[in-house]
Design a protein around this motif. Sequence first.
Motif, PDB file in Angstrom:
ATOM      1  N   VAL A   1      62.242  42.824 118.776  1.00 20.67           N
ATOM      2  CA  VAL A   1      61.626  43.057 119.736  1.00 20.67           C
ATOM      3  C   VAL A   1      60.258  42.097 119.812  1.00 20.67           C
ATOM      4  O   VAL A   1      59.737  42.145 118.726  1.00 20.67           O
ATOM      5  CB  VAL A   1      61.277  44.342 120.414  1.00 20.67           C
ATOM      6  CG1 VAL A   1      60.327  45.241 119.122  1.00 20.67           C
ATOM      7  CG2 VAL A   1      60.406  44.711 121.360  1.00 20.67           C
ATOM      8  N   LYS A   2      60.015  41.465 120.828  1.00 15.74           N
ATOM      9  CA  LYS A   2      58.906  40.809 121.145  1.00 15.74           C
ATOM     10  C   LYS A   2      57.976  41.430 122.103  1.00 15.74           C
ATOM     11  O   LYS A   2      58.447  41.741 123.324  1.00 15.74           O
ATOM     12  CB  LYS A   2      58.848  39.146 121.717  1.00 15.74           C
ATOM     13  CG  LYS A   2      59.669  38.484 120.231  1.00 15.74           C
ATOM     14  CD  LYS A   2      59.899  37.089 120.741  1.00 15.74           C
ATOM     15  CE  LYS A   2      58.492  36.443 120.743  1.00 15.74           C
ATOM     16  NZ  LYS A   2      58.694  34.978 120.904  1.00 15.74           N
ATOM     17  N   VAL A   3      56.585  41.472 122.012  1.00 20.26           N
ATOM     18  CA  VAL A   3      55.777  42.356 122.970  1.00 20.26           C
ATOM     19  C   VAL A   3      54.855  41.191 123.476  1.00 20.26           C
ATOM     20  O   VAL A   3      54.436  40.320 122.737  1.00 20.26           O
ATOM     21  CB  VAL A   3      55.052  43.342 122.400  1.00 20.26           C
ATOM     22  CG1 VAL A   3      54.249  44.057 123.333  1.00 20.26           C
ATOM     23  CG2 VAL A   3      55.976  44.507 121.882  1.00 20.26           C
ATOM     24  N   GLY A   4      54.791  41.190 124.717  1.00 21.79           N
ATOM     25  CA  GLY A   4      53.793  40.401 125.740  1.00 21.79           C
ATOM     26  C   GLY A   4      52.909  40.989 126.525  1.00 21.79           C
ATOM     27  O   GLY A   4      53.028  42.418 126.915  1.00 21.79           O
TER      28      GLY A   4
ATOM     29  N   LEU B   1      42.624  43.610 125.142  1.00 27.38           N
ATOM     30  CA  LEU B   1      42.154  44.566 124.106  1.00 27.38           C
ATOM     31  C   LEU B   1      42.961  45.581 123.819  1.00 27.38           C
ATOM     32  O   LEU B   1      43.150  45.928 122.775  1.00 27.38           O
ATOM     33  CB  LEU B   1      40.799  44.925 124.427  1.00 27.38           C
ATOM     34  CG  LEU B   1      39.522  43.690 124.338  1.00 27.38           C
ATOM     35  CD1 LEU B   1      38.319  44.371 125.152  1.00 27.38           C
ATOM     36  CD2 LEU B   1      39.485  43.303 123.168  1.00 27.38           C
ATOM     37  N   ASN B   2      43.522  46.196 124.723  1.00 26.29           N
ATOM     38  CA  ASN B   2      44.659  47.476 124.433  1.00 26.29           C
ATOM     39  C   ASN B   2      45.680  47.002 123.692  1.00 26.29           C
ATOM     40  O   ASN B   2      46.333  47.854 122.990  1.00 26.29           O
ATOM     41  CB  ASN B   2      44.935  48.068 125.868  1.00 26.29           C
ATOM     42  CG  ASN B   2      43.741  49.001 126.295  1.00 26.29           C
ATOM     43  OD1 ASN B   2      42.900  49.235 125.572  1.00 26.29           O
ATOM     44  ND2 ASN B   2      43.818  49.175 127.458  1.00 26.29           N
ATOM     45  N   ASN B   3      46.130  45.693 123.928  1.00 24.54           N
ATOM     46  CA  ASN B   3      47.441  45.290 123.411  1.00 24.54           C
ATOM     47  C   ASN B   3      47.292  44.310 122.328  1.00 24.54           C
ATOM     48  O   ASN B   3      48.494  43.885 121.726  1.00 24.54           O
ATOM     49  CB  ASN B   3      48.429  45.056 124.546  1.00 24.54           C
ATOM     50  CG  ASN B   3      48.563  45.864 125.527  1.00 24.54           C
ATOM     51  OD1 ASN B   3      49.333  46.961 124.874  1.00 24.54           O
ATOM     52  ND2 ASN B   3      48.016  46.071 126.458  1.00 24.54           N
ATOM     53  N   ALA B   4      46.241  43.980 121.850  1.00 23.55           N
ATOM     54  CA  ALA B   4      46.031  42.483 120.778  1.00 23.55           C
ATOM     55  C   ALA B   4      46.553  43.219 119.432  1.00 23.55           C
ATOM     56  O   ALA B   4      46.297  44.284 119.318  1.00 23.55           O
ATOM     57  CB  ALA B   4      44.763  42.269 120.705  1.00 23.55           C
ATOM     58  N   GLU B   5      47.222  42.280 118.691  1.00 19.05           N
ATOM     59  CA  GLU B   5      47.714  42.376 117.312  1.00 19.05           C
ATOM     60  C   GLU B   5      46.631  42.407 116.668  1.00 19.05           C
ATOM     61  O   GLU B   5      46.260  41.246 116.046  1.00 19.05           O
ATOM     62  CB  GLU B   5      48.967  41.827 117.214  1.00 19.05           C
ATOM     63  CG  GLU B   5      50.265  42.241 117.791  1.00 19.05           C
ATOM     64  CD  GLU B   5      51.329  41.750 117.492  1.00 19.05           C
ATOM     65  OE1 GLU B   5      51.376  40.742 116.321  1.00 19.05           O
ATOM     66  OE2 GLU B   5      52.454  41.649 118.034  1.00 19.05           O
ATOM     67  N   ILE B   6      46.116  43.274 115.886  1.00 20.41           N
ATOM     68  CA  ILE B   6      44.779  43.222 115.089  1.00 20.41           C
ATOM     69  C   ILE B   6      45.091  43.420 113.736  1.00 20.41           C
ATOM     70  O   ILE B   6      45.912  43.978 113.280  1.00 20.41           O
ATOM     71  CB  ILE B   6      43.554  44.081 115.557  1.00 20.41           C
ATOM     72  CG1 ILE B   6      43.183  43.638 116.905  1.00 20.41           C
ATOM     73  CG2 ILE B   6      42.556  44.050 114.488  1.00 20.41           C
ATOM     74  CD1 ILE B   6      42.244  44.537 117.511  1.00 20.41           C
TER      75      ILE B   6
ATOM     76  N   TRP C   1      51.853  36.527 124.641  1.00 23.83           N
ATOM     77  CA  TRP C   1      52.487  37.136 123.550  1.00 23.83           C
ATOM     78  C   TRP C   1      51.274  38.066 123.043  1.00 23.83           C
ATOM     79  O   TRP C   1      50.325  37.246 122.736  1.00 23.83           O
ATOM     80  CB  TRP C   1      53.384  36.452 122.541  1.00 23.83           C
ATOM     81  CG  TRP C   1      54.640  35.994 123.146  1.00 23.83           C
ATOM     82  CD1 TRP C   1      54.651  34.499 123.351  1.00 23.83           C
ATOM     83  CD2 TRP C   1      55.617  36.589 123.586  1.00 23.83           C
ATOM     84  NE1 TRP C   1      55.911  34.366 124.081  1.00 23.83           N
ATOM     85  CE2 TRP C   1      56.486  35.540 124.073  1.00 23.83           C
ATOM     86  CE3 TRP C   1      56.034  37.971 123.860  1.00 23.83           C
ATOM     87  CZ2 TRP C   1      57.735  35.680 124.722  1.00 23.83           C
ATOM     88  CZ3 TRP C   1      57.299  38.095 124.230  1.00 23.83           C
ATOM     89  CH2 TRP C   1      58.113  37.162 124.855  1.00 23.83           C
ATOM     90  N   THR C   2      51.519  39.217 122.212  1.00 27.38           N
ATOM     91  CA  THR C   2      50.409  40.052 121.789  1.00 27.38           C
ATOM     92  C   THR C   2      49.901  39.377 120.406  1.00 27.38           C
ATOM     93  O   THR C   2      48.651  39.218 120.317  1.00 27.38           O
ATOM     94  CB  THR C   2      50.922  41.293 121.439  1.00 27.38           C
ATOM     95  OG1 THR C   2      51.746  41.355 120.662  1.00 27.38           O
ATOM     96  CG2 THR C   2      51.270  42.185 122.766  1.00 27.38           C
TER      97      THR C   2
END
Length: 136
Positions: free
Chosen positions: A56-59, A131-136, A82-83
């Motif tokens: 799965v890829k999340v954008g 910000l809610n979905n960034a991959e940190i 993309w995240t």
Amino acid sequence: MIDLRLVTPHADGFEKKVDKVIVRGILGDLMLMENTAPIVTPLAYNTMKVYMDGGVKVGVVHGGYVSMKDNVATVATTAFEWTYDIDATRAQKAKDRAEAWLQEAESKGEDTSRQSYKEAKLSLLRAINRLNNAEI
């Protein structure tokens, strides 16, 4: 499999065969997969999960609409990323700028129907979505 077509005004879209797609419409989440009934609905500012190649890829989708017909899902959005491409520091700065501009405009009693006010609100929505979905 379905054909996923992502369309943006900035030519950062794509077309791929995928297993399924989950997006958030303005009334809730939608799962689009083979033989899904035809639908057209506006999109919320949120994520899009693309299931393909066993993963799965999340954008992140910034508004727009999604349509599904004849096993072709079309996502038309003003912006997509993309995240893993999100720069959280940059998104936080954009959020801070938009909030400051809106607070100043509201304290001055500016007309909220002005185009610049609407653009600032959209900028704030995009920054919060990132910000809610960034991959940190």
